[in-house]
Design an enzyme around this catalytic site. Structure first.
Site, PDB file in Angstrom:
ATOM      1  N   LYS A 112       0.974  -1.208   0.106  1.00 33.35           N
ATOM      2  CA  LYS A 112      -0.097  -0.051   0.063  1.00 33.35           C
ATOM      3  C   LYS A 112       0.859   1.108   0.083  1.00 33.35           C
ATOM      4  O   LYS A 112       0.458   2.128  -0.800  1.00 33.35           O
ATOM      5  CB  LYS A 112      -1.012   0.055   1.338  1.00 33.35           C
ATOM      6  CG  LYS A 112      -2.217  -0.990   1.038  1.00 33.35           C
ATOM      7  CD  LYS A 112      -2.945  -1.155   2.463  1.00 33.35           C
ATOM      8  CE  LYS A 112      -3.839  -2.216   2.276  1.00 33.35           C
ATOM      9  NZ  LYS A 112      -4.713  -2.096   3.670  1.00 33.35           N
TER      10      LYS A 112
ATOM     11  N   ALA B  12      -1.176   1.027   6.607  1.00 36.47           N
ATOM     12  CA  ALA B  12      -1.385  -0.069   7.532  1.00 36.47           C
ATOM     13  C   ALA B  12      -2.341  -1.075   7.073  1.00 36.47           C
ATOM     14  O   ALA B  12      -3.248  -0.810   6.143  1.00 36.47           O
ATOM     15  CB  ALA B  12      -1.993   0.518   8.952  1.00 36.47           C
ATOM     16  N   ASP B  13      -2.323  -2.352   7.552  1.00 33.00           N
ATOM     17  CA  ASP B  13      -3.196  -3.186   7.418  1.00 33.00           C
ATOM     18  C   ASP B  13      -3.682  -4.024   8.895  1.00 33.00           C
ATOM     19  O   ASP B  13      -2.646  -4.538   9.509  1.00 33.00           O
ATOM     20  CB  ASP B  13      -2.802  -4.449   6.264  1.00 33.00           C
ATOM     21  CG  ASP B  13      -3.947  -5.220   5.856  1.00 33.00           C
ATOM     22  OD1 ASP B  13      -4.617  -4.529   4.919  1.00 33.00           O
ATOM     23  OD2 ASP B  13      -3.814  -6.434   6.140  1.00 33.00           O
ATOM     24  N   THR B  14      -4.984  -4.062   9.008  1.00 34.53           N
ATOM     25  CA  THR B  14      -5.218  -4.942  10.298  1.00 34.53           C
ATOM     26  C   THR B  14      -5.974  -6.227   9.693  1.00 34.53           C
ATOM     27  O   THR B  14      -6.795  -6.115   8.817  1.00 34.53           O
ATOM     28  CB  THR B  14      -5.982  -4.028  11.114  1.00 34.53           C
ATOM     29  OG1 THR B  14      -5.166  -2.918  11.467  1.00 34.53           O
ATOM     30  CG2 THR B  14      -6.313  -4.875  12.358  1.00 34.53           C
TER      31      THR B  14
ATOM     32  N   GLY C 171      -0.094  -4.435  10.659  1.00 42.95           N
ATOM     33  CA  GLY C 171       1.104  -4.143   9.934  1.00 42.95           C
ATOM     34  C   GLY C 171       1.139  -2.817   9.687  1.00 42.95           C
ATOM     35  O   GLY C 171       0.369  -2.005   9.055  1.00 42.95           O
TER      36      GLY C 171
END
Length: 195
Positions: free
Chosen positions: A58, A72-74, A109
Site C-alpha cells: 500500500k 497499515a493493514d489489520t 502491519g
C-alpha cells in the site's frame, strides 16, 4: 492536545475513517490517498507476514518523492486462520461464531516510507470475546458496522459488547497503533509538540 509539525506532508494510504480520526485525535496533519491494491497473499503467510506485506504494498503504491507515507493493514487471527472483512451477513455470522468465547489476536502491519527509507513493523493485541448470544450476533450483523472491519467487529462501536478482555494496544484493535507510530514518526522528522 498533541500537535505534530512536519516539513513534508504525511500521506495516509487508507480510506479508513477510523485511521483518519486517530491521526486527527493525536494532532497529526495528513492527506488521505487510499492505495488501490489487491489485498491477497502471493503465497501462504502468517498474520504478521501478511499485514507487513500488505502495508508495504500500500505504501509503495501511493508514494511520491519526498513524501512520508503511512500505510497499515489489520487482520484478526484465530488458530492460524486470518479473518479479514466479512463480505456479507452469513460471513459475519460465521466469524462471530468462530470468535465467540475465544481469544484471538488483532495484528496490524504498519509501513512508514519516504523515498528509499522504509520502516515496517507489527503490533499484536490479544482480545477475548464473551460467549456471544445468538440474538446479539444477528442484531449486530444486521447493522452496517461489521462489513468494513477485520474480524467483522468494531471495538469502538457496538462490537465492543462482545469484548470480555483485552491485552495490549486498544488503538491497534481500532486500526492504528498510535503510540508506536508516533514514536517512529519522530525519526522521519515529525516531532510531537504538546500545547
Amino acid at each position: 492536545m498533541i500537535l505534530m509539525i512536519t516539513q513534508h506532508p504525511l500521506i495516509l494510504a487508507s480510506a479508513s475513517p477510523r485511521r483518519t480520526e486517530l491521526l486527527r485525535q493525536i494532532g497529526v496533519p495528513h492527506t488521505i490517498r487510499p492505495a488501490d491494491v489487491l489485498e491477497e497473499a502471493p503465497y501462504p503467510m502468517t498474520a504478521d507476514e501478511y499485514v507487513m506485506y500488505l502495508s508495504r504494498k500500500k505504501a509503495r503504491a501511493v508514494a511520491k518523492p519526498g513524501e512520508i507515507v503511512l500505510a497499515a493493514d489489520t487482520v484478526v487471527a484465530l488458530d492460524q486462520q486470518i479473518l479479514e472483512k466479512p463480505a456479507d451477513q452469513p460471513a459475519a455470522l460465521e466469524m462471530f461464531r468462530l470468535l465467540s468465547g475465544r481469544t484471538h489476536e488483532v495484528v496490524t502491519g504498519v509501513t512508514l516510507l519516504q523515498d528509499e527509507r522504509e520502516e515496517t513493523f507489527t503490533v499484536t493485541t490479544t482480545v477475548r470475546f464473551c460467549e456471544i448470544p445468538e440474538s446479539w450476533m444477528l442484531s449486530y450483523a444486521a447493522t452496517d458496522e461489521p462489513y468494513d472491519k477485520a474480524g467483522g467487529y468494531g471495538i469502538q462501536g457496538k462490537g465492543g459488547l462482545f469484548v470480555e478482555a483485552i491485552d495490549g494496544d486498544y488503538y491497534n484493535v481500532v486500526g492504528l497503533p498510535i503510540n508506536p507510530i508516533s514514536r517512529r514518526l519522530e525519526a522521519f522528522g515529525i516531532e510531537p509538540m504538546f500545547a
